[in-house]
Design a protein around this motif. Structure first.
Motif, mmCIF file in Angstrom:
data_model
loop_
_atom_site.group_PDB
_atom_site.id
_atom_site.type_symbol
_atom_site.label_atom_id
_atom_site.label_comp_id
_atom_site.label_asym_id
_atom_site.label_seq_id
_atom_site.Cartn_x
_atom_site.Cartn_y
_atom_site.Cartn_z
ATOM 1 N N UNK A 182 -2.834 10.138 5.573
ATOM 2 C CA UNK A 182 -2.738 11.482 6.137
ATOM 3 C C UNK A 182 -1.287 11.971 6.190
ATOM 4 N N UNK A 183 -0.383 11.117 6.634
ATOM 5 C CA UNK A 183 1.016 11.525 6.772
ATOM 6 C C UNK A 183 1.577 12.020 5.446
ATOM 7 N N UNK A 184 1.457 11.210 4.401
ATOM 8 C CA UNK A 184 1.996 11.592 3.092
ATOM 9 C C UNK A 184 1.316 12.856 2.559
ATOM 10 N N UNK A 185 0.018 12.985 2.788
ATOM 11 C CA UNK A 185 -0.711 14.161 2.324
ATOM 12 C C UNK A 185 -0.173 15.429 2.996
ATOM 13 N N UNK A 186 0.009 15.385 4.305
ATOM 14 C CA UNK A 186 0.481 16.571 5.027
ATOM 15 C C UNK A 186 1.899 16.928 4.589
ATOM 16 N N UNK A 187 2.773 15.946 4.508
ATOM 17 C CA UNK A 187 4.155 16.209 4.095
ATOM 18 C C UNK A 187 4.178 16.814 2.699
ATOM 19 N N UNK A 188 3.425 16.257 1.784
ATOM 20 C CA UNK A 188 3.379 16.750 0.404
ATOM 21 C C UNK A 188 2.882 18.196 0.360
ATOM 22 N N UNK A 213 -13.678 7.306 6.119
ATOM 23 C CA UNK A 213 -12.433 6.900 6.766
ATOM 24 C C UNK A 213 -11.247 7.580 6.078
ATOM 25 N N UNK A 214 -10.427 8.318 6.842
ATOM 26 C CA UNK A 214 -9.250 8.957 6.243
ATOM 27 C C UNK A 214 -8.160 7.929 5.973
#
Length: 78
Positions: free
Chosen positions: A30-36, A26-27
């Motif tokens: 995701x949002x914070x990972x992509x932005x970072x 289960x992911x």
């Protein structure tokens, strides 16, 4: 709907690989990972394009100079 630009295609492809690599896990976050992952190289590129001029970089990014300085500090780019 407008055609996707190269950046959005790269992000979409990277996310597809990310989900495939999870193998059913289960992911999360995701949002914070992509932005970072996207923010630092974006800041580096814009700073390079402006020759390190923070005022010009902030204008290009559409953020205030103070916000830019905070983000540069967060990413260890000052």
């Amino acid at each position: 709907m407008s055609p996707k630009n190269e950046i959005s295609l790269c992000v979409s492809a990277a996310l597809e690989r990310y989900f495939a690599d999870l193998n059913g896990e289960k992911p999360a976050g995701i949002y914070d990972m992509v932005i970072r992952e996207v923010e630092k190289p974006m800041l580096q590129s814009v700073m390079q394009q402006t020759g390190g001029n923070q005022t010009q970089a902030a204008d290009i990014l559409g953020i205030t100079r103070n916000t830019l300085r905070r983000k540069l500090t967060e990413h260890g780019l000052l």
